[in-house]
Design a protein around this motif. Sequence first.
Motif, PDB file in Angstrom:
ATOM      1  N   ASN A 342     -42.488 -34.717  17.742  1.00 36.09           N
ATOM      2  CA  ASN A 342     -43.322 -33.843  18.563  1.00 36.09           C
ATOM      3  C   ASN A 342     -42.508 -33.015  19.550  1.00 36.09           C
ATOM      4  OD1 ASN A 342     -45.938 -34.750  17.550  1.00 36.09           O
ATOM      5  ND2 ASN A 342     -45.445 -36.698  18.543  1.00 36.09           N
ATOM      6  N   VAL A 343     -41.205 -33.229  19.579  1.00 34.44           N
ATOM      7  CA  VAL A 343     -40.335 -32.538  20.535  1.00 34.44           C
ATOM      8  C   VAL A 343     -39.628 -31.380  19.834  1.00 34.44           C
ATOM      9  CG1 VAL A 343     -38.230 -32.776  21.929  1.00 34.44           C
ATOM     10  CG2 VAL A 343     -40.019 -34.535  22.027  1.00 34.44           C
ATOM     11  N   LEU A 344     -39.546 -30.247  20.537  1.00 33.43           N
ATOM     12  CA  LEU A 344     -38.861 -29.062  20.032  1.00 33.43           C
ATOM     13  C   LEU A 344     -37.407 -29.398  19.704  1.00 33.43           C
ATOM     14  CD1 LEU A 344     -38.837 -25.953  19.551  1.00 33.43           C
ATOM     15  CD2 LEU A 344     -38.226 -25.703  21.977  1.00 33.43           C
ATOM     16  N   THR A 345     -37.006 -29.113  18.470  1.00 35.77           N
ATOM     17  CA  THR A 345     -35.688 -29.530  17.985  1.00 35.77           C
ATOM     18  C   THR A 345     -34.849 -28.325  17.584  1.00 35.77           C
ATOM     19  OG1 THR A 345     -36.611 -31.615  17.200  1.00 35.77           O
ATOM     20  CG2 THR A 345     -34.481 -30.941  16.278  1.00 35.77           C
ATOM     21  N   PHE A 346     -33.682 -28.197  18.228  1.00 36.93           N
ATOM     22  CA  PHE A 346     -32.710 -27.149  17.903  1.00 36.93           C
ATOM     23  C   PHE A 346     -31.693 -27.722  16.921  1.00 36.93           C
ATOM     24  CE2 PHE A 346     -32.719 -25.499  22.604  1.00 36.93           C
ATOM     25  CZ  PHE A 346     -34.070 -25.221  22.515  1.00 36.93           C
ATOM     26  N   VAL A 347     -31.225 -26.878  16.024  1.00 33.81           N
ATOM     27  CA  VAL A 347     -30.098 -27.231  15.165  1.00 33.81           C
ATOM     28  C   VAL A 347     -29.080 -26.093  15.194  1.00 33.81           C
ATOM     29  CG1 VAL A 347     -29.342 -27.508  12.762  1.00 33.81           C
ATOM     30  CG2 VAL A 347     -31.282 -28.841  13.612  1.00 33.81           C
ATOM     31  N   TRP A 348     -27.823 -26.464  15.379  1.00 34.63           N
ATOM     32  CA  TRP A 348     -26.685 -25.570  15.135  1.00 34.63           C
ATOM     33  C   TRP A 348     -25.903 -26.217  14.003  1.00 34.63           C
ATOM     34  CZ3 TRP A 348     -21.646 -25.172  14.205  1.00 34.63           C
ATOM     35  CH2 TRP A 348     -20.987 -23.957  14.406  1.00 34.63           C
ATOM     36  N   ALA A 349     -25.879 -25.572  12.834  1.00 31.39           N
ATOM     37  CA  ALA A 349     -25.219 -26.187  11.676  1.00 31.39           C
ATOM     38  C   ALA A 349     -24.634 -25.113  10.780  1.00 31.39           C
ATOM     39  CB  ALA A 349     -26.210 -27.053  10.893  1.00 31.39           C
ATOM     40  N   ARG A 350     -23.322 -25.140  10.593  1.00 26.41           N
ATOM     41  CA  ARG A 350     -22.578 -24.212   9.736  1.00 26.41           C
ATOM     42  C   ARG A 350     -21.105 -24.603   9.832  1.00 26.41           C
ATOM     43  NH1 ARG A 350     -25.309 -22.136  13.271  1.00 26.41           N
ATOM     44  NH2 ARG A 350     -26.443 -20.655  11.984  1.00 26.41           N
ATOM     45  N   ARG A 351     -20.259 -23.863   9.189  1.00 26.35           N
ATOM     46  CA  ARG A 351     -18.823 -24.134   9.298  1.00 26.35           C
ATOM     47  C   ARG A 351     -18.369 -24.021  10.747  1.00 26.35           C
ATOM     48  NH1 ARG A 351     -14.262 -20.783   8.886  1.00 26.35           N
ATOM     49  NH2 ARG A 351     -15.583 -18.984   8.430  1.00 26.35           N
ATOM     50  N   PHE A 352     -17.570 -24.974  11.197  1.00 27.40           N
ATOM     51  CA  PHE A 352     -17.025 -24.902  12.550  1.00 27.40           C
ATOM     52  C   PHE A 352     -15.841 -23.941  12.548  1.00 27.40           C
ATOM     53  CE2 PHE A 352     -19.753 -28.158  13.818  1.00 27.40           C
ATOM     54  CZ  PHE A 352     -19.580 -28.465  15.165  1.00 27.40           C
ATOM     55  N   ALA A 353     -15.992 -22.823  13.229  1.00 29.64           N
ATOM     56  CA  ALA A 353     -14.913 -21.852  13.402  1.00 29.64           C
ATOM     57  C   ALA A 353     -15.052 -21.297  14.809  1.00 29.64           C
ATOM     58  CB  ALA A 353     -15.012 -20.738  12.367  1.00 29.64           C
ATOM     59  N   ALA A 354     -13.947 -20.885  15.392  1.00 28.87           N
ATOM     60  CA  ALA A 354     -13.952 -20.508  16.806  1.00 28.87           C
ATOM     61  C   ALA A 354     -14.987 -19.427  17.114  1.00 28.87           C
ATOM     62  CB  ALA A 354     -12.554 -20.060  17.224  1.00 28.87           C
ATOM     63  N   TYR A 355     -15.071 -18.371  16.270  1.00 24.57           N
ATOM     64  CA  TYR A 355     -15.946 -17.250  16.579  1.00 24.57           C
ATOM     65  C   TYR A 355     -17.426 -17.603  16.444  1.00 24.57           C
ATOM     66  CZ  TYR A 355     -16.890 -16.296  11.611  1.00 24.57           C
ATOM     67  OH  TYR A 355     -17.311 -16.381  10.314  1.00 24.57           O
ATOM     68  N   LYS A 356     -17.740 -18.711  15.763  1.00 29.26           N
ATOM     69  CA  LYS A 356     -19.143 -19.109  15.609  1.00 29.26           C
ATOM     70  C   LYS A 356     -19.680 -19.847  16.835  1.00 29.26           C
ATOM     71  CE  LYS A 356     -18.796 -19.413  10.541  1.00 29.26           C
ATOM     72  NZ  LYS A 356     -19.890 -18.572  10.029  1.00 29.26           N
ATOM     73  N   ARG A 357     -18.794 -20.359  17.682  1.00 23.69           N
ATOM     74  CA  ARG A 357     -19.118 -20.909  19.005  1.00 23.69           C
ATOM     75  C   ARG A 357     -20.151 -22.033  18.956  1.00 23.69           C
ATOM     76  NH1 ARG A 357     -19.997 -15.461  22.556  1.00 23.69           N
ATOM     77  NH2 ARG A 357     -21.679 -15.231  21.034  1.00 23.69           N
ATOM     78  N   ALA A 358     -19.793 -23.121  18.322  1.00 22.72           N
ATOM     79  CA  ALA A 358     -20.687 -24.281  18.250  1.00 22.72           C
ATOM     80  C   ALA A 358     -21.036 -24.814  19.632  1.00 22.72           C
ATOM     81  CB  ALA A 358     -20.023 -25.384  17.428  1.00 22.72           C
ATOM     82  N   ASP A 359     -20.126 -24.634  20.579  1.00 21.20           N
ATOM     83  CA  ASP A 359     -20.315 -25.201  21.912  1.00 21.20           C
ATOM     84  C   ASP A 359     -20.803 -24.182  22.940  1.00 21.20           C
ATOM     85  OD1 ASP A 359     -17.965 -23.751  21.816  1.00 21.20           O
ATOM     86  OD2 ASP A 359     -16.776 -25.202  22.957  1.00 21.20           O
ATOM     87  N   LEU A 360     -21.364 -23.064  22.491  1.00 24.82           N
ATOM     88  CA  LEU A 360     -21.795 -22.047  23.454  1.00 24.82           C
ATOM     89  C   LEU A 360     -22.845 -22.589  24.424  1.00 24.82           C
ATOM     90  CD1 LEU A 360     -21.481 -19.059  24.300  1.00 24.82           C
ATOM     91  CD2 LEU A 360     -23.425 -18.530  22.813  1.00 24.82           C
TER      92      LEU A 360
END
Length: 546
Positions: A342-360
């Motif tokens: 029931n809780v709003l769920t975010f996903v960040w999922a793709r290749r980890f590369a610097a320009y994709k900024r997984a930790d933004l």
Amino acid sequence: MISKYSKWYHPYKPASDYKKKVAYFSMEFGIDQSFNIYSGGLGFLAGSHMRSGYELKQNMIGIGMLWKYGYYDQARNEDQTLRTEFNEKHFDFLEDTGIEVEVKLHDNPHVKVRAYVLKPEVFGTVPMYFLSTYVDGNDHLSRSITNHLYDSNPVTRVSQSIVLGIGGAKVVEALGGADTYHLNEGHALPAFYYLRDRGVKKDQMVFTTHTPEKAGNEEREARHLNRCGFFGRSLSNDELQNEMVNGDMINYTISALRMSKKANGVSKLHAIVANDMWKDYYGVSDIIPITNAQNQNFWQDQSIKSAWLDKNADAYQSRKHELKRELFDEVAHQTGKEFDPNVLTFVWARRFAAYKRADLLLHDFDRFKRLITNKKYPVQIIWAGKPYPFDYYAIDVFNHLVHQSKNEPNLAVLVGYEIDLSKKLKCGSDIWLNTPRITREASGTSGMTAAMNGSVNVSTNDGWIPEFEKDGENCFVLPALDHNLPVWDQDSIDADNLYNILETKVIPTYYDNPQKWQDIVFSAMDDVIPEFTSRRMADDYYKMLF
């Protein structure tokens, strides 16, 4: 007994619009979870193309590599950080075609390459041929060439290109030849040199460039490549000089652009960026846009599809709840955490590369903490993706997220990011975060399949998004910024805008205006299908490129 797959063969009569014989070369294909020889987006894209080629009855075949250890298997160390494992793969569904060719590699003129076929009835693709040097009669070094996708040894990487390019071209010749030879990225560039010497004309060769990133546009010393056998024969100094750029280098992308009758980028924005990147080099072909896409039949949940077609919000929400539970079972299995559907769920999922900024999202850590501890508007966040196994910066970002999530009940970092987990994440998320620095993501396709399954894109306006976005109606888009700013400034501005959008638009809409949220979900599906399905893309390739 000679297999019917030892000659150009399809189990159907090619459709009238797709009669031209096309050989599609790619270093990786993401076809099915059980055939894990891919690294990420390039493979997923190529796999969807092969599926749609079959659905449309196209006269196309795929040429790839049979990686003995795949890419790598993603596991955990004792402290939950990333561990890379290399395990031997076995694929009993492949059939030995009996086709064996030889290529010259370095000082060995007789390296054997064997072709194995993936028949159309196995996974619903056009016929696909996978090459291996793990062949009796090859020495140890030759046998190891097809061990690892994107091997870290630069000499092995060159050998892999020669096997895929020249070995693949010889396999196509053994099958009866093609009308058009298509390179999906520059990895198979030796094919063009070999074919040119064999009298194949420029109007039979086409090329797709996938990235503006330097690492994706290989460049190697010309004399070294000549010694390796890269060109199919030993080029004279004058011939070699004619191929060189940037001093004494061979740039795979530039060479492919020069030898192709036509080339394409993978989104409208990327075509603009790519034409600008290579405009100062003589003889390069124009780069047209054919936007990447994904296979709807493979990626979209059928119950979600039915609910969308009927515009049945109750059926959609019921199925979404089930899909969230399936994803959260995986979260519990890997992390021991109990997520709430029931809780709003975010996903960040793709290749980890610097320009994709997984930790933004963690850029302003105090603001991030406020976001994840808001009792009125609770959120859950999942990260997943595979860094290149020798990209230690990307691995450090992955491990940083692992450590930050350990003591937070609503944060999780998952391993095993391959097709099955990708499906679960796209089906079970409410928000699909896409945070590349603008102009750096050529296309991106994960957000397409997420939208097909009701996950709303929150994204920078890069890649395919400008062709899709209706901000606030089918997605949420960060405001544009000057991509020439220093990276730190770009990250600060984008992070601030991301927090603002999440705090003032995305999260309140989900909780306070569920009807509006449902409208956004269905609008996104309306706009992503069929425009961003690979049936459209596969048709475009025949009409515009082949």
